[in-house]
Structures are given as structure tokens and as C-alpha cells.
Enzyme design. Sequence first.
Site, PDB file in Angstrom:
ATOM      1  CD  GLU A 258      -2.468   1.082   2.869  1.00  0.00           C
ATOM      2  OE1 GLU A 258      -3.435   1.832   3.053  1.00  0.00           O
ATOM      3  OE2 GLU A 258      -2.056   0.269   3.735  1.00  0.00           O
TER       4      GLU A 258
ATOM      5  CE  LYS B 275      -7.221   0.911   3.912  1.00  0.00           C
ATOM      6  NZ  LYS B 275      -5.951   1.280   4.596  1.00  0.00           N
TER       7      LYS B 275
ATOM      8  CB  CYS C 143      -4.115  -1.842   4.597  1.00  0.00           C
ATOM      9  SG  CYS C 143      -3.106  -1.845   6.117  1.00  0.00           S
TER      10      CYS C 143
END
Length: 265
Positions: free
Chosen positions: A40, A111, A145
Amino acid sequence: MDYRVSVVQFKPDFLAVTENLNKLKSVLLEMETDLVVLPELCLSGYVFQKQEEVEKVSETIPEGFVFQEFRQLSTEKEFSIVYGFAEKAENRYYNSAALINPDGSYYIYRKTHLFYREKLFFNPGDTGFQVFPAKGNILVGIMICFDWQFPESARTLALKGAQIICHPSNLVLPWCQQAMKTRSLENRVFSITSNRVGIEYNNGETMEFTGNSQILGTKGEVLLQLDEKNEGIGTIIIDPKLALDKSVNPLNDVFKDRRREMYEL
């Protein structure tokens, strides 16, 4: 079908996009693989304290310099690349990941579940969880993540047909690597978690990243794991077709046995 998958564990220098790009290119140019996953925000670092820092390192797609460099490299090396980056789209900023394929095709995921101070600098993702074709028409899903914390993330990707979940990360909490074993097992998919290492400090905020990047099999088994502290790469051969088999035994199937009318989601 033999399919080579790779994970890169990296420590970017904060805000040093060109330097980080050059380091990653030197690593990628030496690799022989079919699909590689990078961390990331791997070009920028993570511990932002001002919106201006995010603006400095963000780029638009497909015009962005880093994107174009990785696109050329993907074609040259004939493998697919998944990497995390700060994206600018109109006047919004996203914590995003791109999949770039050797034929020049590309896909973007933004995300969904922002972690901690990311909420101060990035907009919540608006792409949803989608599945895309990588090299060889292998179906991959992307989550970033903290998306790991929500089982719906991986389940959605698996239900849409993902054989491999690509998981660029900057992990600081101690649970993800263990939790991803369950995500792979409960969905019968491969997963590749690419984490960063090192300690990053910026104007009073310090974060230490946990490393242990890993590639997991469809029963949650650890096929490859890197250490906690050091940069590194790992490549193994998998058979993506194994992710098409959702059976537990002759009478149980992890998807067919779902009883959606009994769940609250």
C-alpha cells in the site's frame, strides 16, 4: 496450471516518489513471475500530517508518471503488477491500488475501509469490491490493508469469482497476517498480503510496520512468508484452479451451504 506469484516487502522513503520508484523498478526488472503484489502507498510512505503532503505524491490515472512507468515495465517483463498509491481524481484523493497487465489493460480499486488518520486525508473508496483479469485470465480481487478487518471484503471478492486476493498493506496492528489465514480458508482462495517494514516518523507521529508479507493457499496454509524487519521478495508457483473448488467434503460446500436468509449483513 503453474502460475508464478510474487510478493515484495519494501520500505519507502517518505514523500520520495522518484527514489522509491527507481528502487522498485530495479527489483521488478530482476524478477521472473506472472503476478507481483507491492505494498500500500508504496511510492509515498504513509504517515501524512498535512493534506499538502498527500497532494504532492498523488497522481491521476492513466496520466501519472509512476503508472506509466509500471505499465511499460509490465509489458516489458510480461507480468501483472498490483501496487498501492495515492490517487487524485478530480478534486478527491483516494488510497488506491492499480492492477496493470502486460497487454496494457488496467483496473483501479479505491480503499473501502480507511484506517485511523487516513480518514483525515483520503476520501472513502467508491469503486466497491471488484474482480479483474490478470495475466493468463486469472481472476484477482483487490483489497487494501484494513479491509481485512471486515470479512465482507474478501467474501464479496470470492463470491464474484476471485481466485487470488491481492492485498497491498501498511500493517501496524498485530492481527492481520493471522486473520488472512481465515479469509483464505473460509473463501477457498489464495491471498497475497504485501506489507511494508520499518519505522516512519513525521512531525510527532510514529508508526512501526510489521512486515511478515505472505502468500497463503486456499486452505489458509502459509505457502511463503517474509520476516518482520527486512525488505525482500518471494516467489512461488501455485495452481489457481484450486480456488475454483469450494468443497469441504462430499456433502459440504462453503458457498452452496450459505443460508443468506439467516444472516444480517
